[in-house]
Design a protein around this motif. Structure first.
Motif, PDB file in Angstrom:
ATOM      1  N   CYS A   1      81.367  59.691  41.531  1.00 27.66           N
ATOM      2  CA  CYS A   1      79.956  60.016  41.792  1.00 27.66           C
ATOM      3  C   CYS A   1      79.053  59.514  40.663  1.00 27.66           C
ATOM      4  O   CYS A   1      79.358  59.689  39.484  1.00 27.66           O
ATOM      5  CB  CYS A   1      79.797  61.528  41.958  1.00 27.66           C
ATOM      6  SG  CYS A   1      78.101  62.057  42.258  1.00 27.66           S
ATOM      7  N   ILE A   2      77.947  58.881  41.056  1.00 25.77           N
ATOM      8  CA  ILE A   2      76.961  58.398  40.082  1.00 25.77           C
ATOM      9  C   ILE A   2      75.693  59.260  40.113  1.00 25.77           C
ATOM     10  O   ILE A   2      74.668  58.891  39.550  1.00 25.77           O
ATOM     11  CB  ILE A   2      76.605  56.920  40.338  1.00 25.77           C
ATOM     12  CG1 ILE A   2      76.070  56.719  41.761  1.00 25.77           C
ATOM     13  CG2 ILE A   2      77.816  56.019  40.086  1.00 25.77           C
ATOM     14  CD1 ILE A   2      75.509  55.325  42.029  1.00 25.77           C
TER      15      ILE A   2
ATOM     16  N   VAL B   1      82.440  58.339  47.939  1.00 23.46           N
ATOM     17  CA  VAL B   1      83.010  59.609  47.470  1.00 23.46           C
ATOM     18  C   VAL B   1      83.703  60.371  48.604  1.00 23.46           C
ATOM     19  O   VAL B   1      84.721  61.033  48.383  1.00 23.46           O
ATOM     20  CB  VAL B   1      81.915  60.484  46.815  1.00 23.46           C
ATOM     21  CG1 VAL B   1      82.350  61.945  46.705  1.00 23.46           C
ATOM     22  CG2 VAL B   1      81.564  59.926  45.440  1.00 23.46           C
ATOM     23  N   PHE B   2      83.148  60.266  49.831  1.00 20.80           N
ATOM     24  CA  PHE B   2      83.610  61.136  50.920  1.00 20.80           C
ATOM     25  C   PHE B   2      84.588  60.432  51.858  1.00 20.80           C
ATOM     26  O   PHE B   2      84.474  59.239  52.142  1.00 20.80           O
ATOM     27  CB  PHE B   2      82.409  61.604  51.755  1.00 20.80           C
ATOM     28  CG  PHE B   2      81.358  62.306  50.962  1.00 20.80           C
ATOM     29  CD1 PHE B   2      81.480  63.648  50.630  1.00 20.80           C
ATOM     30  CD2 PHE B   2      80.225  61.620  50.534  1.00 20.80           C
ATOM     31  CE1 PHE B   2      80.501  64.295  49.899  1.00 20.80           C
ATOM     32  CE2 PHE B   2      79.237  62.264  49.797  1.00 20.80           C
ATOM     33  CZ  PHE B   2      79.378  63.604  49.483  1.00 20.80           C
TER      34      PHE B   2
ATOM     35  N   PRO C   1      76.785  55.497  47.950  1.00 22.84           N
ATOM     36  CA  PRO C   1      77.004  54.092  47.594  1.00 22.84           C
ATOM     37  C   PRO C   1      78.376  53.815  46.996  1.00 22.84           C
ATOM     38  O   PRO C   1      78.742  52.654  46.812  1.00 22.84           O
ATOM     39  CB  PRO C   1      75.892  53.829  46.554  1.00 22.84           C
ATOM     40  CG  PRO C   1      75.642  55.160  45.923  1.00 22.84           C
ATOM     41  CD  PRO C   1      75.868  56.183  47.021  1.00 22.84           C
ATOM     42  N   VAL C   2      79.124  54.860  46.669  1.00 24.13           N
ATOM     43  CA  VAL C   2      80.400  54.641  45.975  1.00 24.13           C
ATOM     44  C   VAL C   2      81.597  55.242  46.715  1.00 24.13           C
ATOM     45  O   VAL C   2      82.694  55.327  46.160  1.00 24.13           O
ATOM     46  CB  VAL C   2      80.334  55.179  44.527  1.00 24.13           C
ATOM     47  CG1 VAL C   2      79.354  54.355  43.702  1.00 24.13           C
ATOM     48  CG2 VAL C   2      79.958  56.651  44.493  1.00 24.13           C
TER      49      VAL C   2
ATOM     50  N   ILE D   1      75.181  68.825  44.229  1.00 21.48           N
ATOM     51  CA  ILE D   1      75.678  67.941  43.181  1.00 21.48           C
ATOM     52  C   ILE D   1      75.448  68.597  41.821  1.00 21.48           C
ATOM     53  O   ILE D   1      74.352  69.091  41.539  1.00 21.48           O
ATOM     54  CB  ILE D   1      74.948  66.581  43.216  1.00 21.48           C
ATOM     55  CG1 ILE D   1      75.138  65.902  44.569  1.00 21.48           C
ATOM     56  CG2 ILE D   1      75.432  65.674  42.090  1.00 21.48           C
ATOM     57  CD1 ILE D   1      76.559  65.595  44.925  1.00 21.48           C
TER      58      ILE D   1
ATOM     59  N   LEU E   1      72.221  61.628  44.212  1.00 22.61           N
ATOM     60  CA  LEU E   1      71.708  62.743  45.018  1.00 22.61           C
ATOM     61  C   LEU E   1      71.390  62.368  46.464  1.00 22.61           C
ATOM     62  O   LEU E   1      70.791  63.165  47.195  1.00 22.61           O
ATOM     63  CB  LEU E   1      70.478  63.394  44.363  1.00 22.61           C
ATOM     64  CG  LEU E   1      70.661  63.880  42.926  1.00 22.61           C
ATOM     65  CD1 LEU E   1      69.404  64.569  42.438  1.00 22.61           C
ATOM     66  CD2 LEU E   1      71.861  64.803  42.780  1.00 22.61           C
TER      67      LEU E   1
HETATM   68  S1  SF4 Z   1      75.291  62.039  44.614  1.00 22.84           S
HETATM   69 FE1  SF4 Z   1      76.322  62.045  46.639  1.00 22.84          FE
HETATM   70  S2  SF4 Z   1      75.724  60.048  47.564  1.00 22.84           S
HETATM   71 FE2  SF4 Z   1      75.299  59.886  45.361  1.00 22.84          FE
HETATM   72  S3  SF4 Z   1      77.152  58.982  44.446  1.00 22.84           S
HETATM   73 FE3  SF4 Z   1      77.394  61.229  44.316  1.00 22.84          FE
HETATM   74  S4  SF4 Z   1      78.526  61.826  46.188  1.00 22.84           S
HETATM   75 FE4  SF4 Z   1      77.729  59.739  46.522  1.00 22.84          FE
END
Ligand code: SF4
Length: 104
Positions: free
Chosen positions: A84-85, A60-61, A57-58, A101, A88
């Motif tokens: 990252c929040i 990261v990749f 949702p944020v 994670i 998962l």
């Molecule tokens: S756990 Fe994975 S999907 Fe969720 S915010 Fe972090 S990188 Fe993104």
């Protein structure tokens, strides 16, 4: 075989890429190691499915090109792992369980 959840105690950081550590062994183009600290992606397992990129949702990749790698010619690189929040989602959706994670 999924990413080894104990890799941090078994591998060493051998470099840095896009602001995150790279855990060896690394022998490009065929052996690329694990990228990331909070969001760790085993580049040698990643098949470039892209589910993690869709799920996160944020944002990261980002894709990084890895020509010549036997599993796929691009990888989901955790370039924004600091965002990252810890939801998962990526760990859950990855079809080859290439992501681990580390919740803070
Ligand atoms: S756990 Fe994975 S999907 Fe969720 S915010 Fe972090 S990188 Fe993104």
């Amino acid at each position: 075989m999924p990413i080894d959840p104990e890799f941090k105690s078994k591998r060493q950081v051998v470099g840095e890429h896009n602001g995150h550590p790279v855990w060896g062994p690394v022998d490009p183009p065929k052996v690329l190691g694990i990228h990331g600290d909070k969001v760790a992606v085993d580049f040698d397992l990643c098949i470039a499915d892209g589910a993690c990129i869709d799920a996160c949702p944020v944002g990261v990749f980002e894709w990084v090109d890895t020509p010549g790698h036997p599993a796929s010619d691009k990888k989901a690189d955790p370039v924004n792992e600091d965002q990252c929040i810890f939801c998962l989602a990526c760990e859950t959706v990855c079809p080859v369980e290439a992501i681990k994670i580390f919740v803070e």
